[in-house]
Design an enzyme around this catalytic site. Sequence first.
Site, PDB file in Angstrom:
ATOM      1  N   GLN A  47       1.024  -1.099   0.018  1.00 58.78           N
ATOM      2  CA  GLN A  47      -0.068   0.064   0.060  1.00 58.78           C
ATOM      3  C   GLN A  47       0.871   1.160   0.148  1.00 58.78           C
ATOM      4  O   GLN A  47       0.647   2.198  -0.856  1.00 58.78           O
ATOM      5  CB  GLN A  47      -0.844  -0.022   1.224  1.00 58.78           C
ATOM      6  N   TYR A  58       1.592  -8.747  15.103  1.00 63.34           N
ATOM      7  CA  TYR A  58       1.853  -7.641  14.406  1.00 63.34           C
ATOM      8  C   TYR A  58       2.362  -6.459  15.518  1.00 63.34           C
ATOM      9  O   TYR A  58       3.487  -6.106  15.138  1.00 63.34           O
ATOM     10  CB  TYR A  58       0.742  -7.178  13.509  1.00 63.34           C
TER      11      TYR A  58
END
Length: 327
Positions: free
Chosen positions: A16, A146
């Site tokens: 992204q 994460y």
Amino acid sequence: MTAETETILVTGAAGQIGSELVPALRAIFGQEKVIATDLVQPKTENLRLGPFEQLDVTQRSQLEAIIKKYRIKKIYHLAAILSATGENNPQKAWEVNINGLFNVLEAARQLDVKQVFCPSSIAVFGPLTPRVNTPQDTILSPTTMYGVTKVAGEHLADYYVKKFNLDVRGCRFPGIISHEALPGGGTTDYAVAIFYEAVIYKRYTCFLRPETRLPMMYMPDCLKSIINLMEADFSRLKHHSNFNVTAMSFSAAELAAEIKKHLPDFEITYQPDFRQAIADSWPESIDDSAAREEWGWQPDYDLTRMTSDMFRVLQEKKARGNLFYPG
């Protein structure tokens, strides 16, 4: 290092941020000076306009070969497994996010790379962290792999700054909204998918509750923050790899209401899934005063301006017949 001689490596270039950072850097430094790398071949024309190498950041020999080949002096290390994807495969998240970062830092240290950028995330925060106006220096208590890797990554990067005098910098990014790359497995990706599905289907099913409020940033501001931080005077920085940055905070319902101003017949339903628990552990708003004080951070986009620009671009793509969305 001047723009004429600097050679830059971007890992995770097809993601992204990378898919828009690479063209932005090439506009500054030149097409041939920015080497894009990723595990997958680039799908966007922008990435194919300059050098591209296939790279697995967990393989240090591959990384070192590319650094030597192009005499890299600056690395933007964006390759990572994101939050929701990481919960489905935490072992892979650790391998890519931590071992990949370690490889980058070690290669930079040994091969005379002058500067490294590695993004962090609001995922470093957690249920023990103040959720409103989350401070720069606060409790880090992530509940996702994460987040765990991003906390460890911040400390690892700061260790290389102090131990080896390597110039490593990074921002704790909120949700990033963009119209170029498709959602990539993050919890805040609903704020990207909702625009595509609004333009294509005029409806969206949200995996978060309507009142769920999260900090966000539009991609032009994301790129601005990266470039400005990397250009900042090192001597001014009290922090290095963990700057809070943000531009706006909104709930899923507030975003839907803003979209309805452009598309009155848009409909949204809510079906929270496992990503709701992740969102509930993250801040509602962020204090980014350290970034503003140390390197002059200032966003350009709020919710209204971001929504207008997203609709403009996606509707133009739809009219040209090149609005691709697999959802």
